[in-house]
Design an enzyme around this catalytic site. Structure first.
Site, mmCIF file in Angstrom:
data_model
loop_
_atom_site.group_PDB
_atom_site.id
_atom_site.type_symbol
_atom_site.label_atom_id
_atom_site.label_comp_id
_atom_site.label_asym_id
_atom_site.label_seq_id
_atom_site.Cartn_x
_atom_site.Cartn_y
_atom_site.Cartn_z
ATOM 1 N N CYS A 87 0.825 -1.202 0.000
ATOM 2 C CA CYS A 87 0.000 0.000 0.000
ATOM 3 C C CYS A 87 0.872 1.270 0.000
ATOM 4 O O CYS A 87 1.513 1.560 -0.998
ATOM 5 C CB CYS A 87 -0.972 -0.041 1.178
ATOM 6 S SG CYS A 87 -2.348 1.119 1.026
ATOM 7 N N HIS A 172 -3.818 -5.322 -0.147
ATOM 8 C CA HIS A 172 -3.531 -5.830 1.200
ATOM 9 C C HIS A 172 -3.538 -7.354 1.243
ATOM 10 O O HIS A 172 -4.569 -7.976 1.520
ATOM 11 C CB HIS A 172 -4.551 -5.280 2.202
ATOM 12 C CG HIS A 172 -4.406 -3.823 2.451
ATOM 13 N ND1 HIS A 172 -3.570 -3.304 3.412
ATOM 14 C CD2 HIS A 172 -4.966 -2.758 1.824
ATOM 15 C CE1 HIS A 172 -3.626 -1.971 3.374
ATOM 16 N NE2 HIS A 172 -4.460 -1.627 2.420
ATOM 17 N N GLU A 174 -2.414 -9.142 3.473
ATOM 18 C CA GLU A 174 -2.478 -9.601 4.865
ATOM 19 C C GLU A 174 -3.882 -9.577 5.438
ATOM 20 O O GLU A 174 -4.080 -9.954 6.603
ATOM 21 C CB GLU A 174 -1.581 -8.707 5.730
ATOM 22 C CG GLU A 174 -2.207 -7.406 6.210
ATOM 23 C CD GLU A 174 -2.454 -6.367 5.118
ATOM 24 O OE1 GLU A 174 -3.154 -5.379 5.389
ATOM 25 O OE2 GLU A 174 -1.937 -6.531 4.010
#
Length: 204
Positions: A87, A172, A174
Site C-alpha cells: 500500500c 492488502h 495480509e
C-alpha cells in the site's frame, strides 16, 4: 521513540511503521521471521544499526510524497537487502525509484478487487483501501517492472526489481478477513536472497 519486537523465531525483518496492521506481523511470524518495528520517520542511519536482512514498508494513510525520510531510506537500501512494500510502502518504493504518484478520482475500497499477476497470469481477488496510485508512464524512467495490474481500471497493483530484491503491491495481502489469494507474497520476502535478520518500517 518506541521500537517493538515480535516473538517470531528465525529471520529478523525490520518493519518501518506507517500505520501497520498487526496481522502483517503475524504473517511474517508465520514464516519464522522476527520483526523489529520502528517509527515511520526512522532514518537510514538508524536503520542500518540493526543490521537487518530485510526491510518491510507497511501500509499507512495520506499522500506518499510527504514521507521524505522513508523515501531516502529506500534509496539508500535498494540492492543491499530485500525490500517489500504494501500500500503506502508500495508507493514509497515507487517514489524512491523515480516514479510519481497521483490521487485517484475515486479511491479503491472493498474486499473484491480483481488483480492480475502478470508472471503467473492468475487473477487474485484482493482487499484494497487507498486514495493514491503510481503513475504508469512515470515507470518508464525507473528500474521497476510492473508485476500486477487492476482489471477494473488498469492501475498499477504491483512492482518489482528482481535483481535488487524489491517488490511491492498496492493492495492488502495480509487482510485477516480474506481473501487470501496473495498470501504467497510474504513467503517471497522470506525466501529472497537475505541472511538471517530483517527490519520493518511502520508508515502510520
Amino acid at each position: 521513540r518506541d521500537v517493538e519486537r515480535s516473538r517470531g523465531l528465525g529471520d529478523v525483518y525490520k518493519r518501518q511503521d506507517f500505520g501497520c496492521k498487526y496481522n502483517i506481523i503475524r504473517k511474517l511470524n508465520a514464516f519464522k521471521c522476527k520483526v523489529i518495528v520502528v517509527p515511520y520517520d526512522t532514518s537510514y542511519q538508524e536503520i542500518v544499526k540493526y543490521q537487518p536482512d530485510g526491510l518491510f514498508l507497511s501500509n499507512g494513510p495520506g499522500d506518499p510524497t510527504d514521507n521524505k525520510v522513508a523515501i531516502e531510506v529506500v534509496k539508500n537500501l535498494k540492492g543491499k537487502l530485500p525490500i517489500f512494500g504494501i500500500c503506502l510502502g508500495h508507493q514509497i518504493i515507487s517514489l524512491a525509484s523515480g516514479a510519481t504518484t497521483y490521487k485517484l478520482r475515486f479511491g479503491h475500497r472493498g474486499a473484491n478487487h480483481p488483480v492480475k499477476n502478470l508472471e503467473t497470469q492468475k487473477i487474485e481477488i484482493t482487499p484494497q483501501n487507498h486514495s493514491f496510485a503510481v503513475e504508469k508512464q512515470s515507470l518508464e524512467k525507473t528500474d521497476l517492472s510492473i508485476s500486477h495490474i487492476n482489471l477494473l481500471d488498469d492501475t498499477i497493483e504491483g512492482l518489482e526489481n528482481k535483481d535488487q530484491m524489491i517488490f511491492s503491491v498496492q493492495y492488502h495481502p495480509e487482510a485477516s478477513s480474506g481473501p487470501e489469494d496473495s498470501e504467497y507474497l510474504f513467503c517471497l520476502l522470506y525466501t529472497s536472497d537475505a541472511a538471517d535478520e530483517g527490519l520493518g518500517v511502520d508508515l502510520g
